[in-house]
Motif scaffolding. Structure first.
Motif, PDB file in Angstrom:
ATOM      1  N   PRO A  33       0.803  -1.229   0.000  1.00 33.29           N
ATOM      2  CA  PRO A  33       0.000   0.000   0.000  1.00 33.29           C
ATOM      3  C   PRO A  33       0.837   1.280   0.000  1.00 33.29           C
ATOM      4  O   PRO A  33       0.439   2.283  -0.567  1.00 33.29           O
ATOM      5  N   GLY A  34       2.028   1.236   0.575  1.00 36.77           N
ATOM      6  CA  GLY A  34       2.848   2.439   0.663  1.00 36.77           C
ATOM      7  C   GLY A  34       3.964   2.563  -0.352  1.00 36.77           C
ATOM      8  O   GLY A  34       4.517   3.646  -0.516  1.00 36.77           O
ATOM      9  N   PHE A  35       4.317   1.476  -1.040  1.00 28.52           N
ATOM     10  CA  PHE A  35       5.486   1.496  -1.916  1.00 28.52           C
ATOM     11  C   PHE A  35       5.289   0.693  -3.196  1.00 28.52           C
ATOM     12  O   PHE A  35       4.507  -0.250  -3.231  1.00 28.52           O
ATOM     13  N   LEU A  36       6.073   1.075  -4.204  1.00 30.60           N
ATOM     14  CA  LEU A  36       6.304   0.248  -5.384  1.00 30.60           C
ATOM     15  C   LEU A  36       7.794  -0.076  -5.364  1.00 30.60           C
ATOM     16  O   LEU A  36       8.624   0.821  -5.245  1.00 30.60           O
ATOM     17  N   LEU A  84      12.845  -5.132   1.797  1.00 35.80           N
ATOM     18  CA  LEU A  84      12.896  -4.753   0.386  1.00 35.80           C
ATOM     19  C   LEU A  84      13.621  -3.426   0.200  1.00 35.80           C
ATOM     20  O   LEU A  84      14.388  -3.254  -0.744  1.00 35.80           O
ATOM     21  N   THR A  85      13.391  -2.496   1.097  1.00 37.76           N
ATOM     22  CA  THR A  85      14.074  -1.201   1.041  1.00 37.76           C
ATOM     23  C   THR A  85      15.576  -1.382   1.247  1.00 37.76           C
ATOM     24  O   THR A  85      16.383  -0.782   0.535  1.00 37.76           O
ATOM     25  N   ILE A  97      12.845   2.251  -5.554  1.00 36.66           N
ATOM     26  CA  ILE A  97      11.852   2.307  -4.481  1.00 36.66           C
ATOM     27  C   ILE A  97      11.038   3.575  -4.685  1.00 36.66           C
ATOM     28  O   ILE A  97      11.595   4.676  -4.760  1.00 36.66           O
ATOM     29  N   PHE A  98       9.724   3.425  -4.769  1.00 33.77           N
ATOM     30  CA  PHE A  98       8.834   4.555  -5.010  1.00 33.77           C
ATOM     31  C   PHE A  98       7.774   4.626  -3.928  1.00 33.77           C
ATOM     32  O   PHE A  98       6.821   3.838  -3.942  1.00 33.77           O
ATOM     33  N   PRO A  99       7.921   5.564  -2.956  1.00 27.30           N
ATOM     34  CA  PRO A  99       6.862   5.750  -1.966  1.00 27.30           C
ATOM     35  C   PRO A  99       5.611   6.297  -2.673  1.00 27.30           C
ATOM     36  O   PRO A  99       5.671   7.342  -3.322  1.00 27.30           O
TER      37      PRO A  99
END
Length: 150
Positions: A33-36, A84-85, A97-99
């Motif tokens: 929900p918060g990241f790609l 993952l980050t 990483i895309f918030p």
């Protein structure tokens, strides 16, 4: 596509890195929900230096299966995003990483054939266009992020 209630996984995508980069990267997409998160597995610059292939000891061809296996572990969403980050932040050459809340542009076109895909852009960066094969897969991705699209 594998989907938990808090994670969506697309094993094969193509990312147009932008006009200034001039590169197409074959990757996996993990969405929370918060990241790609984009896990590259076939791009010349990343083939030997991908932090995921060195951390998980896999070849680029095995990357989608390795990511899916990792996602099957019973980690909380917070721990999953942190891991993952950690893995992807080692690659300083491209953003992986895309918030979601920080995306200036986030659109998912379901469409048919070539008339569907994902478009994302962080402020001050080139727009990335992500080809997600399969209308049903794009629809599931759209439904997962329906309230967060911009």
């Amino acid at each position: 596509m594998t989907q938990r209630t808090d994670v969506v996984f697309v094993p094969r995508i193509n990312v147009n890195e932008g006009i200034t980069v001039g590169q197409i990267t074959h990757a996996c997409l993990v969405g929370t929900p918060g990241f790609l998160f984009l896990f590259p597995h076939h791009a010349r610059e990343f083939l030997e230096n991908t932090p995921t292939s060195t951390r998980w000891k896999v070849s680029p061809d095995e990357m989608p299966e390795a990511v899916e296996k990792f996602l099957s572990e019973k980690l909380s969403l917070e721990k999953l995003e942190k891991e993952l980050t950690t893995v992807l932040s080692k690659d300083k050459s491209q953003r992986r990483i895309f918030p979601v809340d920080q995306l200036e542009r986030f659109a998912i076109q379901v469409g048919f054939w070539i008339f569907g895909g994902v478009s994302i852009q962080m402020a001050g960066e080139d727009r990335k266009v992500i080809n997600v094969p399969g209308k049903a897969t794009r629809q599931k991705l759209h439904d997962f992020y329906a309230t967060r699209l911009k």
